[in-house]
Design an enzyme around this catalytic site. Structure first.
Site, mmCIF file in Angstrom:
data_model
loop_
_atom_site.group_PDB
_atom_site.id
_atom_site.type_symbol
_atom_site.label_atom_id
_atom_site.label_comp_id
_atom_site.label_asym_id
_atom_site.label_seq_id
_atom_site.Cartn_x
_atom_site.Cartn_y
_atom_site.Cartn_z
ATOM 1 N N ASP A 547 -4.338 -9.289 11.848
ATOM 2 C CA ASP A 547 -4.833 -7.606 11.734
ATOM 3 C C ASP A 547 -5.902 -7.476 12.724
ATOM 4 O OD1 ASP A 547 -4.845 -5.118 11.311
ATOM 5 O OD2 ASP A 547 -6.686 -5.633 9.649
ATOM 6 N N GLU A 723 -15.583 6.006 6.272
ATOM 7 C CA GLU A 723 -16.185 7.052 5.464
ATOM 8 C C GLU A 723 -17.699 6.969 5.511
ATOM 9 O OE1 GLU A 723 -14.019 9.389 4.191
ATOM 10 O OE2 GLU A 723 -12.444 8.448 5.241
ATOM 11 N N LYS A 787 -9.124 16.275 9.345
ATOM 12 C CA LYS A 787 -9.842 14.975 10.122
ATOM 13 C C LYS A 787 -8.676 14.209 10.076
ATOM 14 C CE LYS A 787 -12.182 12.189 7.837
ATOM 15 N NZ LYS A 787 -13.203 11.393 6.898
ATOM 16 N N ASP A 908 -4.278 0.741 15.283
ATOM 17 C CA ASP A 908 -5.239 1.525 16.016
ATOM 18 C C ASP A 908 -4.327 1.907 17.317
ATOM 19 O OD1 ASP A 908 -7.284 1.551 14.572
ATOM 20 O OD2 ASP A 908 -8.398 -0.176 15.673
ATOM 21 N N LEU A 959 1.989 -8.512 26.353
ATOM 22 C CA LEU A 959 2.890 -7.351 26.197
ATOM 23 C C LEU A 959 2.231 -6.512 25.157
ATOM 24 C CD1 LEU A 959 5.753 -6.308 26.058
ATOM 25 C CD2 LEU A 959 6.074 -7.640 24.080
ATOM 26 N N LYS A 1000 4.927 -4.601 10.226
ATOM 27 C CA LYS A 1000 3.940 -5.776 10.193
ATOM 28 C C LYS A 1000 4.914 -6.774 9.652
ATOM 29 C CE LYS A 1000 -0.653 -4.035 10.740
ATOM 30 N NZ LYS A 1000 -2.044 -4.078 9.938
ATOM 31 N N ASP A 1020 -7.078 -8.428 6.152
ATOM 32 C CA ASP A 1020 -8.175 -8.318 5.336
ATOM 33 C C ASP A 1020 -7.911 -7.186 4.298
ATOM 34 O OD1 ASP A 1020 -10.549 -6.094 6.476
ATOM 35 O OD2 ASP A 1020 -8.638 -6.433 7.286
ATOM 36 N N ASP A 1024 -2.197 -5.303 4.868
ATOM 37 C CA ASP A 1024 -1.813 -6.554 5.475
ATOM 38 C C ASP A 1024 -1.168 -7.344 4.440
ATOM 39 O OD1 ASP A 1024 -2.882 -5.923 7.623
ATOM 40 O OD2 ASP A 1024 -4.861 -6.549 6.884
#
Length: 1342
Positions: A547, A723, A787, A908, A959, A1000, A1020, A1024
């Site tokens: 991750d 946050e 948001k 991300d 890649l 994943k 973490d 995950d």
């Protein structure tokens, strides 16, 4: 995934575009059914004919379920309004065939509860093993079938809970309405005092090896087959069973002590006889009891919340003990009790509670409270406090127990540890099968030899057969001899190998845990080994999946940049924010955010009212569109009066969680809890100084503002570091979040206290990738603040007129977002939508209809929320910095140099992930980036094909693939998995962006099974978990997102940099040690068996043994027991510094060079040669002498033992006192035991007498000559092989070690002289380990 406030999801899951939605079904396979949030491989079964077969691993061993949400059926329970702090809430995945009946009382969820935005988008409940509930046991089904009786039906009716204070105290359990329910005493131990011996033996006999040796023992008791002493033959099996039983006993004792500690914990239970709450142990709590809990107290049983100290009827839970998450969850009192908070009296509570039967679904609960007047109030999961959770930010709560003990959801989901089988262990099991076949071949050869020998004297067996007074037919004698050989040659099957491996792995785990180089002094955390049986797998990792956020980065966010209306505001590191001098601050902001002076000016500027209004709205979104909670110290005091009315009068004197000093009631020591809530891992470092204001209270009569200067500390708590960063940024500009209520939020805006009406909070989820808050302005208008990710929010903006100011701000914001991403910042976009009340009511009514149970419910909800979060007006965007952890580039480069392929899987956006990849040394500047970002399957296929045909164009290739393309690639119908993996293998590194937790897990599974490699996944967060549990080795980091990844992992680290030492050092050592130990085990056992077999040629294949029968038993148990453990736990193929300096040495372990497919046959051939040398050298030496059988056997036994111990000495790479003691002790134990036994026992254990045989042999020089000669002759080929290999073709590790030794033997040095003192100082250009120092350091000195 459902986008409701509660986070639960229906039974359908999103499918590929153009494919109808389908439902998860699970194949009925044998194995351990395990729930994995977003992990595993389900079968899509909307159309059975089109069902896809699962991946191979889904059909064996652990059956794992993948989920992006709840799997199961049933309506959603009703819920009142509330500020929902529910974290990741995916329902548990149930075993095959489990269906829950939909309760009639369940209503569609119409919620205005508060949600939250979190990067933990997995929405997972737990990584625990699921157990079936209310299932008829197989043995009971068999009994009913034999008796021809109908099986009892499973009772799925609801259970009725009667408050215990309505039942007389001394009512017998059988007459008590709650008497049939489980008590609250738990027992997680496997054994009791009476069941330990039979149950432990039963479990051990599940091992084929143990069953085999029990069969050998029983076979030895057959008179016709009896090979040697029946009692002595039982020693090996008894030893193995005893050692294993002792180990299980100690493990079970630890569980017993934990159970005892938990059962003897205290809580307060209401007693009718005393008319007050009294202290009771957890084990004495019963279903129907009313329980009183204070802040920071653990919940003893599952209980329905009836009262809270908060006037709004809410309380907060920390579920870290349950699901590993540190974010706070909010619970609400049962409907109808919120208005009765001050009047609630336990004695007057006469309602009954109807609940569903106990189930494993941890975040689903339905029930009903039936009042005496006939009223019925529905209950749902928001009203249930679960066992093992902790009360937070609440003075006290009271509730009624509905599930106790093993009926609680926590205990129903309390599964055992996972079992994984390493690649080396699978190879070993294959070679053990070959050992069995070799044993059968030797037994058959002996039986045939016996028959041939008897055939020479047939048919006059009884007259002319030497030494045989009575004999049967040759065929019958050969058959009996076959079974006798099974007993005599049983050492060929290494029964003690399994016990030795377990002990060795325990020592390996201990040394990993005690490694001070992997200790983090900041968090006071050591490396934790949660799986004890795959330490050697650390040395064979081919692919590492990591991750990004929180694993490669710190996950400690710092607010760096923002844009409002297209204007960029930078926030570089600077002085902390200071309180305003003009207005008295409500809080003292002590944050790490340095306000931008220009933004402060625009915030207060009245010249540009439009931009000033946008800045204020932007800060308002930062302050309210989040999951932040302001926690404060809490006090809970119970009156010492016996009446509850007096206790109620005490509540009215409480303001903001404090007690007035002039209260006339004294506090009970046993009922006092003034401990402030300890901060979880995602706690803001700021401290807010709050005066005693009426906090969150609507009733002015129930609280009195304090006029004193007394202040109290408060802190921000949230489930995500993002946050906290945004809340601290708002605080730096004077927008101070004071507290949340279900329908309002309290803010301090530049020193003024403000309360805003909250209509609805829609939580963040991975499908929408945004969070929204609907608020009502004082003018009556409804404003929706949104948001979320730029890909979602920018696409939902209202059309803008070309050339307008809004269009210019939009283009400028997009450019700044790209700039933020290239700088490695995490970006979020803020927008709003103004709605008329009529339009809001129309949408709300339509959304309520969409929430009704029915087909396509999820799609309707998704479309309804999309209508709400559309036609937005852009407000601004933020850029938050997440710095790399310490030594991440060095660690990644070392892993790549070790030959490990590193994939980074992150959610991300590509720009941010690529920037981090370059910073982390995953990508190099010379790499050519291959972008694989397609919007349809055909484009993805053509892109992959073009990249494969293009070939490398100089330099390396990296890649980059996005989540949507992965959707097409991982669809098994597309046939793109193999081409994609072929392309990935030609790249130096792979970066997957916008990947969901489900993707994943699929990536890891596809690489593991399609390429047949060993994989490791490290993460973490809760998102995950699926990846960690799908990989061969799972590593969890105890970071900022709770411990759910740690709970799901095999190994737990505190920092990413420790993975380098864990793999390159400990992984290499563990694999090399264990591989050589197993091969040595095969060698020594096979040599011993061949010695006995060669003697059969000289005894007419009569199964006679020349070795003392005590030696036969003690050979594995004593004489050669310790050296293998020393090899497996302490030998080092190379020093740690060398393995870290040269990561490429890891390739020897990664490729499995120490234990190959042909290694067993080489060992077997070597043992054959050694046995021939030992036996026939001794036979030649004693030929034509009067030596007896036992003296000849002792000579063979001594020579064999000396050869085996010398073999260990030759193979030892690093000598310590442990190796010396082990070898000398093993040889000394042989002589000591033999001399004592043969001197004391003339006739013992019904064994043949060997009185003083060894004592006489020691006095014979021929004995010593044979031992020395056989040792030299037997080991000469191995020594010669070592010499040739080390001289001509040494391995990489051998060359590195030799170079290090040569460097240490002649350390280069540089000398310089100080003329004033005429003294010379010598500087060595290598360190104490003989490693070369950098040239710059040498040049600086010389």
């Amino acid at each position: 995934m459902s986008t409701e406030g509660s986070g639960e999801t229906p039974s359908t899951v999103p499918s590929l575009p153009g494919v109808p939605e389908q439902t998860y079904l699970f194949p009925k396979v044998k194995g351990h059914s395990r729930s994995i949030s977003h992990g595993g491989t389900p079968m899509l079964a909307g159309n059975p004919a089109a069902s896809r077969p699962p991946l191979k691993s889904a059909m064996r061993g652990h059956q794992r379920a993948l989920s992006h949400g709840q799997i199961g059926e049933g309506p959603r329970a009703a819920s009142g309004q509330g500020h929902s702090r529910t974290g990741s809430r995916t329902d548990f995945i149930l075993p095959p065939g489990h269906r829950d009946a939909a309760p009639a009382s369940a209503q569609p969820r119409i919620s205005s509860v508060r949600g939250h935005h979190s990067r933990q988008a997995s929405r997972s409940d737990s990584i625990y093993t699921l157990r079936r509930a209310s299932v008829v046991a197989p043995w009971r089904r068999a009994v009913f079938w034999l008796m021809r009786r109908q099986q009892p039906a499973i009772d799925n009716r609801h259970l009725i809970v009667i408050p215990n204070h309505l039942v007389p105290d001394k009512t017998p359990p059988k007459d008590h309405p709650n008497g049939h329910r489980c008590n609250n005493k738990i027992r997680t131990t496997k054994y009791t005092l009476l069941s330990f011996l039979p149950k432990n033996l039963f479990e051990q006999f599940h091992r084929i090896a143990n069953v085999y040796f029990i069969f050998i023992v029983l076979l030895n008791w057959v008179p016709a087959i009896n090979a040697f002493g029946k009692e002595v033959a039982m020693l090996p099996v008894l030893f193995v069973l005893t050692v294993t039983a002792i180990k299980d006993l100690f493990e079970d004792r630890r569980r017993h002590m934990s159970d005892k500690r938990i059962n003897n914990s205290f809580c307060r239970v209401y007693k009718k006889s005393m008319e007050r709450y009294v202290r009771m142990k957890w084990k004495d709590v019963r279903v129907g009891d009313l329980v009183h809990l204070s802040n920071n107290e653990a919940v003893p049983a599952d209980m329905v919340l009836l009262q809270s100290s908060n006037p709004l009827g809410i309380c907060y839970l920390d579920t870290c003990n349950l699901d590993g998450e540190t974010n706070l969850k909010q619970r609400i009192v049962a409907p109808g009790f919120k208005e009765k908070q001050l009047e609630f009296n336990p004695l007057k509570f006469k309602s009954t509670v109807e609940v569903e039967r106990p189930s494993t679904k941890i975040y689903r609960f339905t029930g009903t409270i039936s009042h005496p007047n006939g009223g019925r109030v529905p209950l749902n999961s928001d009203n249930l406090l679960l066992r093992d959770c902790t009360i937070k930010n609440t003075d006290y709560v009271e509730g009624i127990v509905v599930y106790a003990g093993h009926e609680t959801k926590a205990m129903l989901n309390n599964g055992g540890p996972r079992y994984k089988c390493s690649k080396l262990e699978r190879k070993m099991n294959t070679d053990v099968i070959w050992c069995v076949l070799v044993l059968l071949f030797l037994c058959c050869a002996g039986a045939v030899g016996c028959k041939v020998w008897f055939d020479n004297y047939y048919p006059y067996l009884n007259k002319f057969t030497p030494f045989i007074p009575y004999a049967d037919k040759p065929t019958h004698e050969g058959l009996l001899i076959f079974w006798t050989y099974i007993i005599v040659l049983q050492v060929m099957i290494p029964v003690s190998l399994y016990v030795t491996i377990e002990m060795t792995k325990l020592l390996q785990v201990y040394h990993i845990h005690q490694d001070v180089e992997m200790y983090d002094s900041v968090t006071n955390t050591r490396t934790e080994c949660r799986a004890l049986n795959i330490t050697e797998e650390l040395g064979q990792i081919n692919y590492l999946f990591s991750d990004k956020t929180g694993t490669l980065t710190e996950n400690k966010m710092v607010f760096r940049r923002c844009t409002v209306g297209g204007v960029d505001y930078d926030h570089p590191p600077g002085p902390d924010a200071e309180p305003s001098a003009e207005l008295p601050p409500i809080v003292t902001p002590i944050t790490k955010v340095s306000p931008n002076r220009r933004m402060l000016q625009h915030l207060l500027d009245s010249n540009d009212a439009q931009h000033t209004q946008k800045v204020r709205e932007f800060l308002l979104i930062l302050a309210v569109c989040n999951t932040v909670v302001v926690s404060q110290p809490h006090v809970d005091s119970l009156s010492n009066s016996t009446t509850s009315d007096q206790f109620r009068s005490q509540k009215s004197s409480r303001a903001n969680g404090t007690l007035r000093s002039n209260d006339k009631y004294a506090r009970l020591t046993e009922s006092r809890s003034t401990t402030p809530s300890p901060p979880p891992s995602t706690t803001s470092p700021l401290r807010i100084r709050l005066p005693k204001l009426p906090f969150g209270s609507r009733d002015d009569n129930s609280s009195e503002p304090s006029t004193s200067a007394e202040v109290q500390l408060a802190r921000f708590e949230a489930e995500s570091p993002d946050e906290l960063a945004l809340a601290e940024a708002a605080l730096a500009y004077g927008y101070e979040l004071r507290g949340w209520a279900p329908d309002e939020v309290e803010l301090g805006v530049r020193g003024e206290l403000t309360k805003l009406k909250v209509l609805r909070v829609q939580q963040f989820d991975s499908n929408r990738k945004c969070m929204s808050v609907a608020m009502r302005t004082p003018t009556g208008q409804v404003v929706v603040y949104v948001k979320g990710a730029d890909s979602t929010v920018l696409g939902a903006l209202a059309p803008m007129r070309a050339g307008s100011a809004e269009a210019a701000a939009y283009e400028r914001t997009r450019a700044l977002l790209s700039e933020y991403s290239r700088a490695g910042l995490r970006t979020l976009v803020m927008a709003k939508r103004a709605m008329q009340p009529a339009l809001w009511e129309e949408w709300l009514a339509g959304h309520n209809r969409a929430c009704e149970i029915g087909e396509g419910r999820e799609k309707r909800i998704r479309e309804s929320l999309a209508r709400l979060e559309s036609a937005l007006s852009l407000v601004g965007a933020t850029g938050v910095e997440d710095r790399l952890q310490e030594h991440v580039p060095r660690t990644v480069r070392a892993l790549l140099d070790a030959g490990i392929v590193v994939w980074v899987l992150t959610g991300d956006k590509p720009e941010t992930a690529i920037n981090i990849a370059y910073s982390a040394a995953l990508f190099s500047q010379s790499d050519r980036l291959l972008h694989l970002m397609s919007r349809d399957k055909e484009h993805a296929e053509s892109t992959i094909k073009s990249y494969l045909e293009g070939g490398a164009e100089g330099g390396g290739r990296a890649l980059v693939v996005d989540g949507r393309t992965l959707t097409y690639i991982l669809d098994r119908r597309s046939g793109l998995v193999a081409p994609f993996l072929s392309l990935a293998r030609r790249c130096s590194a792979v970066l997957c962006c916008r990947a969901t937790p489900l993707q994943k897990a699929y990536i890891v599974k596809a690489v593991k099974e399609e390429l047949g490699v060993t994989t490791l996944a490290i993460g973490d967060g809760a998102n995950d978990v699926s990846m960690i549990q799908t990989a061969d080795v799972g590593v969890g980091l105890s970071g900022q997102e709770g411990r759910q990844a740690v709970m799901a992992s095999d190994f737990a680290l505190s920092r990413f940099k420790f993975i380098e030492r864990l793999l390159l050092v400990h992984g290499h050592w563990c694999y090399d040690r264990l591989a050589r130990m197993i091969l040595y085990f095969f060698l020594k056992n096979a040599t011993f068996v061949f010695l006995i077999f060669w003697y059969q040629f000289f005894c007419g294949f009569s199964s006679s043994v020349m070795i003392d029968q005590l030696h036969l038993m003690a050979y594995n148990l004593m004489f050669t027991a310790v050296p293998p453990i020393v090899i497996g736990a302490y030998d080092r193929v190379a020093p740690a510094a060398l393995l870290l300096e040269r990561p490429g040495l890891y390739g020897a372990a990664r490729r499995g060079l120490a234990y190959r497919a042909h290694s067993y046959w080489l060992v077997l051939a070597e043992s054959l040669y050694i046995s021939l040398v030992i036996f026939f050298v001794a036979a030649a030496a004693y030929w034509d002498t009067d030596v007896d059988i036992w003296a000849f056997g002792d000579c063979n036994m001594t020579a064999c033992l000396v050869v085996m111990l010398t073999y260990v000495a030759i193979e030892t790479r690093s000598w310590t006192v442990i190796q010396v003691v082990a070898l000398c002790g093993s040889l000394g134990s042989f002589f000591a035991l033999t001399l004592v036994y043969q001197a004391v026992c003339v006739f013992c254990f019904n064994l043949p007498s060997t009185f003083r045989v060894l004592q006489h042999a020691l006095a014979d020089p021929l004995y010593w000559l044979v031992v020395v000669l056989t040792t030299v002759a037997a080991l000469a080929p191995r020594l010669a092989c070592h010499a040739v290999r080390n001289s001509w073709r040494p391995g990489a590790v051998g060359r590195a070690v030799a170079a290090r030794r040569r460097a240490r033997s002649r350390l280069p040095y540089a000398a310089h002289y100080h003329t004033p003192t005429a003294s010379a100082h010598v500087y060595r250009s290598t360190d104490e380990d003989g490693l070369q120092k950098s040239q710059s350091e040498v040049a600086a000195i010389t």
